[in-house]
Write a protein that holds these residues in place. Structure first.
Motif, PDB file in Angstrom:
ATOM      1  N   ALA A   7       7.528   1.741  -5.739  1.00 24.06           N
ATOM      2  CA  ALA A   7       8.854   1.589  -5.334  1.00 24.06           C
ATOM      3  C   ALA A   7       9.616   0.226  -5.492  1.00 24.06           C
ATOM      4  O   ALA A   7      10.451  -0.237  -4.726  1.00 24.06           O
ATOM      5  N   GLY A   8       8.981  -0.640  -6.366  1.00 23.36           N
ATOM      6  CA  GLY A   8       9.278  -1.956  -6.437  1.00 23.36           C
ATOM      7  C   GLY A   8      10.151  -2.378  -7.474  1.00 23.36           C
ATOM      8  O   GLY A   8      10.712  -3.446  -7.614  1.00 23.36           O
ATOM      9  N   GLY A   9      10.459  -1.478  -8.711  1.00 23.33           N
ATOM     10  CA  GLY A   9      11.288  -1.732  -9.591  1.00 23.33           C
ATOM     11  C   GLY A   9      12.651  -2.120  -9.437  1.00 23.33           C
ATOM     12  O   GLY A   9      13.303  -1.784  -8.170  1.00 23.33           O
ATOM     13  N   MET A  10      13.497  -2.849 -10.292  1.00 23.53           N
ATOM     14  CA  MET A  10      14.763  -3.247 -10.286  1.00 23.53           C
ATOM     15  C   MET A  10      15.899  -2.153 -10.402  1.00 23.53           C
ATOM     16  O   MET A  10      16.851  -2.133 -10.180  1.00 23.53           O
ATOM     17  N   GLY A  11      15.632  -0.915 -11.434  1.00 24.22           N
ATOM     18  CA  GLY A  11      16.116  -0.038 -11.729  1.00 24.22           C
ATOM     19  C   GLY A  11      17.587  -0.510 -12.373  1.00 24.22           C
ATOM     20  O   GLY A  11      18.417  -0.157 -12.109  1.00 24.22           O
ATOM     21  N   THR A  12      17.521  -1.535 -13.317  1.00 19.47           N
ATOM     22  CA  THR A  12      18.694  -1.998 -13.919  1.00 19.47           C
ATOM     23  C   THR A  12      19.625  -0.804 -14.513  1.00 19.47           C
ATOM     24  O   THR A  12      20.776  -1.066 -14.638  1.00 19.47           O
ATOM     25  N   LEU A  52       4.733   0.873  -2.080  1.00 16.38           N
ATOM     26  CA  LEU A  52       4.665  -0.268  -2.877  1.00 16.38           C
ATOM     27  C   LEU A  52       5.727  -1.086  -3.036  1.00 16.38           C
ATOM     28  O   LEU A  52       6.541  -0.602  -3.950  1.00 16.38           O
ATOM     29  N   LEU A  53       6.360  -1.914  -2.386  1.00 13.50           N
ATOM     30  CA  LEU A  53       7.666  -2.556  -2.320  1.00 13.50           C
ATOM     31  C   LEU A  53       7.727  -3.671  -3.422  1.00 13.50           C
ATOM     32  O   LEU A  53       6.995  -4.395  -3.496  1.00 13.50           O
ATOM     33  N   GLY A  54       8.873  -4.016  -3.853  1.00 12.23           N
ATOM     34  CA  GLY A  54       9.391  -5.153  -4.420  1.00 12.23           C
ATOM     35  C   GLY A  54      10.816  -5.487  -4.403  1.00 12.23           C
ATOM     36  O   GLY A  54      11.184  -5.988  -3.130  1.00 12.23           O
ATOM     37  N   TYR A  55      11.650  -5.112  -5.199  1.00 20.54           N
ATOM     38  CA  TYR A  55      13.086  -5.469  -5.095  1.00 20.54           C
ATOM     39  C   TYR A  55      13.614  -4.787  -3.906  1.00 20.54           C
ATOM     40  O   TYR A  55      13.656  -3.561  -3.779  1.00 20.54           O
ATOM     41  N   LYS A  56      14.381  -5.577  -2.939  1.00 23.73           N
ATOM     42  CA  LYS A  56      14.902  -5.258  -1.796  1.00 23.73           C
ATOM     43  C   LYS A  56      14.276  -4.258  -1.181  1.00 23.73           C
ATOM     44  O   LYS A  56      14.740  -3.303  -0.621  1.00 23.73           O
ATOM     45  N   LEU A  98       4.118  -1.888   1.753  1.00 26.63           N
ATOM     46  CA  LEU A  98       3.633  -3.299   1.303  1.00 26.63           C
ATOM     47  C   LEU A  98       4.264  -3.916   0.613  1.00 26.63           C
ATOM     48  O   LEU A  98       5.002  -3.557  -0.444  1.00 26.63           O
ATOM     49  N   GLU A  99       4.591  -5.199   0.730  1.00 27.07           N
ATOM     50  CA  GLU A  99       5.170  -6.143   0.001  1.00 27.07           C
ATOM     51  C   GLU A  99       4.196  -6.659  -0.993  1.00 27.07           C
ATOM     52  O   GLU A  99       3.264  -7.166  -1.024  1.00 27.07           O
ATOM     53  N   THR A 100       4.485  -6.361  -2.487  1.00 26.70           N
ATOM     54  CA  THR A 100       3.759  -6.613  -3.630  1.00 26.70           C
ATOM     55  C   THR A 100       4.367  -7.391  -4.415  1.00 26.70           C
ATOM     56  O   THR A 100       3.952  -7.517  -5.799  1.00 26.70           O
ATOM     57  N   GLY A 101       5.447  -8.212  -4.334  1.00 24.09           N
ATOM     58  CA  GLY A 101       5.982  -9.286  -5.095  1.00 24.09           C
ATOM     59  C   GLY A 101       7.236  -8.736  -5.972  1.00 24.09           C
ATOM     60  O   GLY A 101       7.275  -7.339  -6.351  1.00 24.09           O
ATOM     61  N   GLN A 105       3.871  -6.513 -11.845  1.00 24.18           N
ATOM     62  CA  GLN A 105       4.060  -5.160 -12.746  1.00 24.18           C
ATOM     63  C   GLN A 105       3.357  -4.014 -11.854  1.00 24.18           C
ATOM     64  O   GLN A 105       2.631  -3.957 -10.780  1.00 24.18           O
ATOM     65  N   THR A 106       3.321  -2.791 -12.470  1.00 25.23           N
ATOM     66  CA  THR A 106       3.066  -1.531 -11.577  1.00 25.23           C
ATOM     67  C   THR A 106       1.599  -1.743 -11.523  1.00 25.23           C
ATOM     68  O   THR A 106       1.120  -1.020 -10.246  1.00 25.23           O
ATOM     69  N   GLY A 107       0.625  -2.068 -12.257  1.00 25.15           N
ATOM     70  CA  GLY A 107      -0.850  -1.949 -11.938  1.00 25.15           C
ATOM     71  C   GLY A 107      -1.108  -3.298 -11.029  1.00 25.15           C
ATOM     72  O   GLY A 107      -1.874  -3.146 -10.006  1.00 25.15           O
ATOM     73  N   GLY A 108      -0.358  -4.191 -10.974  1.00 27.22           N
ATOM     74  CA  GLY A 108      -0.393  -5.304 -10.145  1.00 27.22           C
ATOM     75  C   GLY A 108       0.288  -4.834  -8.382  1.00 27.22           C
ATOM     76  O   GLY A 108      -0.417  -5.266  -7.447  1.00 27.22           O
ATOM     77  N   ARG A 109       1.233  -3.857  -8.489  1.00 28.84           N
ATOM     78  CA  ARG A 109       1.531  -3.421  -7.143  1.00 28.84           C
ATOM     79  C   ARG A 109       0.371  -2.529  -6.785  1.00 28.84           C
ATOM     80  O   ARG A 109       0.301  -2.680  -5.464  1.00 28.84           O
ATOM     81  N   LEU A 110      -0.121  -1.695  -7.463  1.00 27.52           N
ATOM     82  CA  LEU A 110      -1.299  -0.854  -7.222  1.00 27.52           C
ATOM     83  C   LEU A 110      -2.349  -1.736  -6.583  1.00 27.52           C
ATOM     84  O   LEU A 110      -2.970  -1.170  -5.497  1.00 27.52           O
TER      85      LEU A 110
END
Length: 258
Positions: A7-12, A52-56, A98-101, A105-110
């Motif tokens: 759930a961390g992508g920016m969805g541009t 898995l969190l990222g953007y906002k 979880l804050e994953t940055g 990337q997806t594997g890094g978040r996992l």
């Protein structure tokens, strides 16, 4: 079995929607698409989630921290500094956020979830797609085989129709392309064994769908679970409109819960 949700992508490609919120918080029928995904898993008895969190990501934290405020009626007594929740609409969920940055990337978040998953099998999906996939059957399919990852594959709907032109170049009819013309793609809704982490070798830069899944497939450990029912990813504003129309018109086939 825990459910891990990316759930961390920016969805541009969702434009203004994701200027103010992460894509998993974009709403269908007044509820975040993330809520719909979790309700789907919960319908099959899976109620423990690792998101898995990222953007906002703080907005997703706020949503669950104040879940009762979002879901029900409340009385707030400012003088006594108290809050009373009415008609409590609770869910049987345990949610780890979880804050994953921001740029992982997806594997890094996992990879960031490894310590929370231990040696158990877990489910993995994306925070922007809904489906009527039978998750219970998916898990049973996974359990019957020695695969490291079992992946639900789907046939995406075509975005453009075709024209029929005669020998003189005149168009006489339009028709939709059948979904099968585009082949099968990764639809999320995966089941993974813990040894999948052995394939995440590049840290935050690991793109799960590239090196790891390609290598797992090369090693003969990636199991296909084709799904021919409903599946849709909220990738664009057009997708958002279509999903909301389905919900409003009673055609949300992913809604299995009461």
């Amino acid at each position: 079995m825990k459910v891990v949700i990316l759930a961390g992508g920016m969805g541009t490609r969702l434009g203004e929607e994701t200027d103010v919120r992460p894509k998993p918080m974009v709403e269908i029928g007044g509820k975040p698409i993330l809520w719909h995904i979790m309700k789907s898993y919960s319908h099959f008895g899976f109620n423990e989630f690792v998101i898995l969190l990222g953007y906002k990501g703080y907005l997703i934290k706020e949503y669950f921290a104040n879940y009762f405020l979002h879901q029900g009626d409340v009385t707030i007594d400012l003088a006594n500094n108290s809050v009373e929740v009415h008609r409590n609409k609770s869910e049987p969920w345990k949610v780890t956020l979880l804050e994953t940055g921001l740029h992982s990337q997806t594997g890094g978040r996992l990879l960031a979830a490894r310590d929370y998953l231990g040696d158990e099998d877990f489910m993995l999906t994306y925070g922007d797609g809904v489906s009527d996939v039978d998750i219970g059957a998916l898990v049973r399919h996974h359990d019957k085989h020695r695969a490291l990852v079992t992946m639900t594959t789907v046939q995406p709907e075509p975005r453009f129709g075709m024209v029929n032109a005669d020998e003189n170049g005149f168009i006489h009819a339009f028709k939709e392309k059948p979904p099968g013309d585009l082949g099968w793609i990764n639809g999320g809704f995966m089941v993974c064994r813990s040894k999948v982490f052995d394939y995440l070798l590049e840290g935050e830069a690991t793109i799960f769908e590239r090196g790891p899944l390609e290598n797992i497939a090369r090693d003969g450990l990636l199991l296909n679970c084709p799904h021919s029912g409903f599946w849709k990813c909220m990738d664009t504003l057009r997708d958002k409109v279509q999903l909301n129309q389905l919900w409003d018109q009673g055609g949300a086939s992913w809604k299995k819960w009461d």
